[in-house]
Design a protein around this motif. Sequence first.
Motif, mmCIF file in Angstrom:
data_model
loop_
_atom_site.group_PDB
_atom_site.id
_atom_site.type_symbol
_atom_site.label_atom_id
_atom_site.label_comp_id
_atom_site.label_asym_id
_atom_site.label_seq_id
_atom_site.Cartn_x
_atom_site.Cartn_y
_atom_site.Cartn_z
ATOM 1 N N ALA A 230 0.828 -1.204 0.000
ATOM 2 C CA ALA A 230 0.000 0.000 0.000
ATOM 3 C C ALA A 230 0.862 1.255 0.000
ATOM 4 C CB ALA A 230 -0.926 -0.005 1.210
ATOM 5 N N ALA A 231 1.933 1.248 0.794
ATOM 6 C CA ALA A 231 2.821 2.412 0.844
ATOM 7 C C ALA A 231 3.475 2.668 -0.513
ATOM 8 C CB ALA A 231 3.890 2.211 1.915
ATOM 9 N N ASP A 232 3.881 1.597 -1.187
ATOM 10 C CA ASP A 232 4.502 1.752 -2.514
ATOM 11 C C ASP A 232 3.505 2.322 -3.524
ATOM 12 O OD1 ASP A 232 6.864 0.752 -1.536
ATOM 13 O OD2 ASP A 232 6.590 -1.270 -2.357
ATOM 14 N N ALA A 233 2.277 1.811 -3.501
ATOM 15 C CA ALA A 233 1.263 2.289 -4.445
ATOM 16 C C ALA A 233 0.900 3.745 -4.172
ATOM 17 C CB ALA A 233 0.018 1.403 -4.369
ATOM 18 N N LEU A 234 0.807 4.119 -2.908
ATOM 19 C CA LEU A 234 0.472 5.503 -2.573
ATOM 20 C C LEU A 234 1.623 6.451 -2.885
ATOM 21 C CD1 LEU A 234 -1.450 4.891 0.742
ATOM 22 C CD2 LEU A 234 -2.377 6.025 -1.283
ATOM 23 N N ALA A 235 2.860 5.957 -2.785
ATOM 24 C CA ALA A 235 4.011 6.803 -3.111
ATOM 25 C C ALA A 235 3.943 7.267 -4.561
ATOM 26 C CB ALA A 235 5.313 6.047 -2.848
ATOM 27 N N LYS A 236 3.417 6.428 -5.447
ATOM 28 C CA LYS A 236 3.279 6.818 -6.850
ATOM 29 C C LYS A 236 2.249 7.929 -7.028
ATOM 30 C CE LYS A 236 4.545 2.171 -8.384
ATOM 31 N NZ LYS A 236 4.072 0.914 -9.021
ATOM 32 N N GLN B 47 -1.995 -16.233 -1.607
ATOM 33 C CA GLN B 47 -2.781 -15.032 -1.889
ATOM 34 C C GLN B 47 -1.850 -14.011 -2.552
ATOM 35 O OE1 GLN B 47 -5.783 -13.512 0.951
ATOM 36 N NE2 GLN B 47 -4.542 -14.529 2.504
ATOM 37 N N PRO B 48 -2.275 -13.360 -3.622
ATOM 38 C CA PRO B 48 -1.411 -12.351 -4.269
ATOM 39 C C PRO B 48 -1.483 -11.028 -3.496
ATOM 40 C CG PRO B 48 -3.478 -12.530 -5.463
ATOM 41 C CD PRO B 48 -3.544 -13.566 -4.356
ATOM 42 N N LEU B 49 -0.861 -10.989 -2.322
ATOM 43 C CA LEU B 49 -1.028 -9.857 -1.417
ATOM 44 C C LEU B 49 -0.522 -8.545 -2.005
ATOM 45 C CD1 LEU B 49 -0.111 -11.535 1.989
ATOM 46 C CD2 LEU B 49 -2.377 -10.981 1.102
ATOM 47 N N GLU B 50 0.566 -8.603 -2.788
ATOM 48 C CA GLU B 50 1.071 -7.365 -3.393
ATOM 49 C C GLU B 50 0.049 -6.782 -4.362
ATOM 50 O OE1 GLU B 50 2.684 -10.229 -3.325
ATOM 51 O OE2 GLU B 50 4.576 -9.910 -2.244
ATOM 52 N N ARG B 51 -0.560 -7.649 -5.172
ATOM 53 C CA ARG B 51 -1.586 -7.180 -6.113
ATOM 54 C C ARG B 51 -2.824 -6.689 -5.368
ATOM 55 N NH1 ARG B 51 -2.778 -11.290 -10.889
ATOM 56 N NH2 ARG B 51 -3.835 -9.422 -11.658
ATOM 57 N N ILE B 52 -3.166 -7.369 -4.286
ATOM 58 C CA ILE B 52 -4.334 -6.970 -3.505
ATOM 59 C C ILE B 52 -4.145 -5.575 -2.928
ATOM 60 C CG2 ILE B 52 -5.566 -7.433 -1.339
ATOM 61 C CD1 ILE B 52 -5.334 -10.429 -2.014
ATOM 62 N N SER B 53 -2.975 -5.301 -2.345
ATOM 63 C CA SER B 53 -2.753 -3.984 -1.732
ATOM 64 C C SER B 53 -2.720 -2.881 -2.783
ATOM 65 C CB SER B 53 -1.462 -3.986 -0.911
ATOM 66 O OG SER B 53 -0.347 -4.355 -1.697
ATOM 67 N N ALA B 54 -2.092 -3.139 -3.922
ATOM 68 C CA ALA B 54 -2.056 -2.135 -4.985
ATOM 69 C C ALA B 54 -3.460 -1.859 -5.525
ATOM 70 C CB ALA B 54 -1.136 -2.597 -6.110
ATOM 71 N N GLU B 55 -4.266 -2.906 -5.661
ATOM 72 C CA GLU B 55 -5.632 -2.728 -6.162
ATOM 73 C C GLU B 55 -6.493 -1.992 -5.142
ATOM 74 O OE1 GLU B 55 -8.663 -3.157 -9.119
ATOM 75 O OE2 GLU B 55 -6.476 -3.182 -9.107
ATOM 76 N N MET B 56 -6.254 -2.239 -3.867
ATOM 77 C CA MET B 56 -6.980 -1.498 -2.828
ATOM 78 C C MET B 56 -6.734 0.001 -2.958
ATOM 79 S SD MET B 56 -6.507 -3.859 0.582
ATOM 80 C CE MET B 56 -7.392 -2.679 1.626
ATOM 81 N N VAL B 57 -5.483 0.372 -3.188
ATOM 82 C CA VAL B 57 -5.157 1.795 -3.342
ATOM 83 C C VAL B 57 -5.844 2.364 -4.574
ATOM 84 C CG1 VAL B 57 -3.281 3.410 -3.848
ATOM 85 C CG2 VAL B 57 -2.995 1.678 -2.063
ATOM 86 N N ARG B 58 -5.837 1.601 -5.680
ATOM 87 C CA ARG B 58 -6.478 2.089 -6.904
ATOM 88 C C ARG B 58 -7.974 2.319 -6.685
ATOM 89 N NH1 ARG B 58 -9.370 0.751 -11.261
ATOM 90 N NH2 ARG B 58 -9.769 -1.378 -10.544
#
Length: 337
Positions: A94-100, A300-311
Amino acid sequence: MAENGGRRRPTIKDVAAVAGVSRGTVSRVLNGGHWVSPDALAAVNAAIRSTGYAANRHARSLVTGRSNSVAFLLTEPHQLLFEDPNFAVLLRGAADALAKLDMPLLLMVAGTAEERRRVTEYVTAGHVDGVLLISSHRDNQVVASLLHEQVPMVACGTPLGYEGKVAHVAADDVAGAREMVRHLLDRGRRHVATITGPLDTPGGVLRLQGYRDELGDSYDEELVAHGDYTRASGQRAMAELLDRRPDLDAVFVASDLMAAGALTTLAARGLAVPGDVAVGGFDDSGLAATVQPPLTTMRQPLERISAEMVRLLNEVINGQQPAAVTYPTTLIARSST
């Protein structure tokens, strides 16, 4: 005009002068780049880099009515943040996705009723633009309060009782559980037990549903024990199952952390894994490959899940309707089965 060590802090006016555009154009670039030509956009971005301009977030929030930050809210006891590796993966993603998006992430942990009250008051006061809700529980008063106050949020996992009202991103818990149980049966196991997660959480409810669906008429309530996603609860539940049904020859555990606890109990009882009892988990956290024996589990694809949550949260913040996304799980076979 701010001073820092004798140097004047660059302003929008400085950026406009270097870029050769108006201050209004610079302002539009800083607020998303709408109605700005590609040439002007490139010139302003180059001028921002060359001048070292940094936006004043407080001033911008006064204009836009937004805080430009997001909360990562974990409604679990504090120790689980450090014990369960899934939360660290979700937090980092989530932090990585929000940093973008150039948005800070605020970590909030609310495991008690009093903590949930304080966090709810803080969030509904407008200190964040939205909430990434981790580990939601059925009848969660935090969810009800945020919905009432119209605070944008996205849940990790299906929000029980709020499925049509709250955006969420989930792994396919039912299908994943079914695949793991089928894997154990295909390996010749005949008395497959399960250790569930809490039955007020989506993982607890839906993974138990998948277990039941796959067993069909062979489902036996005596082969079911309940945990709370901690290692200690996995140890206790495994002991309970062995005392009740010493003939069990496999166990599907609803999280890797609880499965690690189950392995400890089996070893203490002198039972070989997988010789006497096969063990399957759920998550494929970093823990799964390090326990002995290495754990067969559902990834579980947790990295994809967190990035999609941010989107999705960004969409809700910008006025779009809540959406739901479900990702498939993947069987990772190791030597515990």
